[in-house]
Design an enzyme around this catalytic site. Structure first.
Site, PDB file in Angstrom:
ATOM      1  NE  ARG A   1     -13.989  -8.476 -45.235  1.00 59.40           N
ATOM      2  CZ  ARG A   1     -12.808  -7.923 -45.437  1.00 59.40           C
ATOM      3  NH1 ARG A   1     -12.098  -8.198 -46.510  1.00 59.40           N
ATOM      4  NH2 ARG A   1     -12.307  -7.070 -44.560  1.00 59.40           N
TER       5      ARG A   1
ATOM      6  CB  SER B   1      12.549  20.867 -13.615  1.00 60.16           C
ATOM      7  OG  SER B   1      11.546  21.844 -13.475  1.00 60.16           O
TER       8      SER B   1
ATOM      9  CG  HIS C   1      -1.618  -1.272   1.469  1.00 59.11           C
ATOM     10  ND1 HIS C   1      -2.772  -1.674   0.832  1.00 59.11           N
ATOM     11  CD2 HIS C   1      -1.272  -2.299   2.282  1.00 59.11           C
ATOM     12  CE1 HIS C   1      -3.121  -2.876   1.263  1.00 59.11           C
ATOM     13  NE2 HIS C   1      -2.226  -3.283   2.134  1.00 59.11           N
TER      14      HIS C   1
ATOM     15  CB  SER D   1     -10.215  -2.513 -43.819  1.00 57.74           C
ATOM     16  OG  SER D   1      -9.053  -2.196 -44.548  1.00 57.74           O
TER      17      SER D   1
ATOM     18  NE  ARG E   1      -6.166  -1.389 -44.777  1.00 58.41           N
ATOM     19  CZ  ARG E   1      -5.789  -1.560 -46.041  1.00 58.41           C
ATOM     20  NH1 ARG E   1      -4.857  -0.795 -46.560  1.00 58.41           N
ATOM     21  NH2 ARG E   1      -6.343  -2.507 -46.767  1.00 58.41           N
TER      22      ARG E   1
ATOM     23  NE  ARG F   1      10.058  10.071 -24.086  1.00 54.51           N
ATOM     24  CZ  ARG F   1      11.175  10.510 -24.677  1.00 54.51           C
ATOM     25  NH1 ARG F   1      11.787   9.749 -25.568  1.00 54.51           N
ATOM     26  NH2 ARG F   1      11.675  11.692 -24.368  1.00 54.51           N
TER      27      ARG F   1
ATOM     28  CD  GLN G   1     -14.122 -11.511 -48.958  1.00 51.64           C
ATOM     29  OE1 GLN G   1     -13.730 -10.375 -48.682  1.00 51.64           O
ATOM     30  NE2 GLN G   1     -15.170 -11.732 -49.733  1.00 51.64           N
TER      31      GLN G   1
END
Length: 350
Positions: free
Chosen positions: A195, A155, A25, A200, A204, A169, A107
């Site tokens: 399908r 900074s 904790h 699509s 992508r 990051r 498909q």
């Protein structure tokens, strides 16, 4: 990913015996070691590698099955010759470097495949995020810091600061991947029959960006782990300020051995602990629990006796042995298996 595990293994081995305050904790808890804590990060990345290898090893190719996956056109092309049609997919799979093709499809291949792949990436992102959070908290405590370049600005306003920019990051990109993992899952769930084309544009974006983000995350992790800075004196200071509270059980047992009554000593040490706690929290003083105990005749323990009890190594359990066993039995074989992947370095601009 293998190289991140490799760097963490070196770090864990180096600091396997260095006691540090544990946290539950984010409150002070039973001590562990710096190296043992690193194995917790490493094990999560190891799980990710297992998932990656499993999914990668079980992926199949779509093959060639026609407009709705029935291979109807091949019946026409080969005059109904089923045996010839059965040869097509295995030949395509071999040509493309796959073990096999999916036995049935519409498909397209099932978009569940994309979900499995992105979930592996999300797993890596989750592990990286947890690691980066711990580093950020440790840097706040000034116990462990991510690398800091000679000319790096910590900074824009406060020149003395050393902000954990790499770890931040990592956290930022990891959150993106975790959110991105919803895209293939939702896409797979809303495919209609054999399908639809609403998969699509989404695919992508979500799949390539997921891979690109995780590539960046692992570069950052590799850079951070390779340059982690540990401050043993600060770690010791924090640990010793809390250890008297955690050592009360040992102190009480030694006092019992010296002839004290356990029930009575338990109540005495409870009251003294409360007093020492008030001194720390309300008066801003150092933890003087040991001093209070040494002045209490009921314990019959000298300051020297108490200092012997304060050896941090007594309170880290089997941390060292756990690190050694984990590296030997799990990580070393993993690295040997993936030794061709070792040698990657990451240079990060901050």
């Amino acid at each position: 990913l293998v190289n991140v595990i490799f760097e963490l293994a070196k770090f864990a081995g180096k600091y396997k015996e260095l006691p540090t305050l544990g946290f539950t904790h984010f409150q002070p808890a039973q001590p562990t070691t710096v190296g043992k804590r690193a194995t917790l990060w490493m094990q999560e990345f190891e799980m990710d590698l297992e998932d990656l290898e499993y999914v990668l090893g079980s992926l199949k190719l779509l093959g060639s099955k026609g407009t709705t996956g029935t291979q109807a056109s091949f019946l026409e092309l080969f005059d109904g010759d089923q045996k010839t049609i059965d040869k097509i997919d295995p030949m395509i799979a071999e040509k493309m470097g796959f073990e096999a093709c999916y036995p049935v499809s519409g498909q397209t291949y099932s978009r569940k495949v994309d979900t499995r792949v992105i979930n592996v990436l999300a797993g890596i992102a989750s592990s990286a995020h947890k690691f980066s959070n711990d580093i950020r908290l440790l840097q706040h405590l000034k116990e462990v810091e991510e690398p800091f370049e000679k000319s790096q600005i910590g900074s824009s306003a406060m020149a003395y600061k050393r902000n954990p920019m790499r770890s931040e990051r990592i956290a930022s990109l990891s959150r993106y991947v975790l959110a991105d993992s919803l895209n293939p899952a939702i896409t797979a769930s809303v495919q209609w029959f054999e399908r639809t084309l609403d998969d699509s544009a989404n695919k992508r974006l979500s799949i390539p960006e997921g891979f690109l983000a995780v590539d960046g995350i692992l570069d950052l992790c590799l850079n951070v782990v390779d340059g982690l800075v540990v401050y043993p004196k600060v770690i010791e200071k924090h640990l010793m300020s809390e250890l008297p509270f955690m050592a009360t059980e040992n102190i009480m047992m030694d006092a019992v051995k010296a002839g004290g009554d356990r029930q009575e000593l338990h109540e005495r040490i409870r009251k003294l602990s409360m007093e020492a706690g008030r001194n720390v929290k309300e008066k801003g003083l150092d933890n003087n629990l040991l001093e209070l105990i040494s002045q209490d005749d009921g314990f019959n323990l000298s300051p020297e006796d108490l200092q012997k009890i304060m050896d941090p190594v007594k309170y880290v359990g089997r941390s060292k042995e756990q690190v050694e066993a984990y590296l030997k039995n799990v990580i070393d074989p993993l690295l040997e298996k993936n030794k061709k992947e070792l040698g990657v370095k990451a240079e990060i601009n901050v």
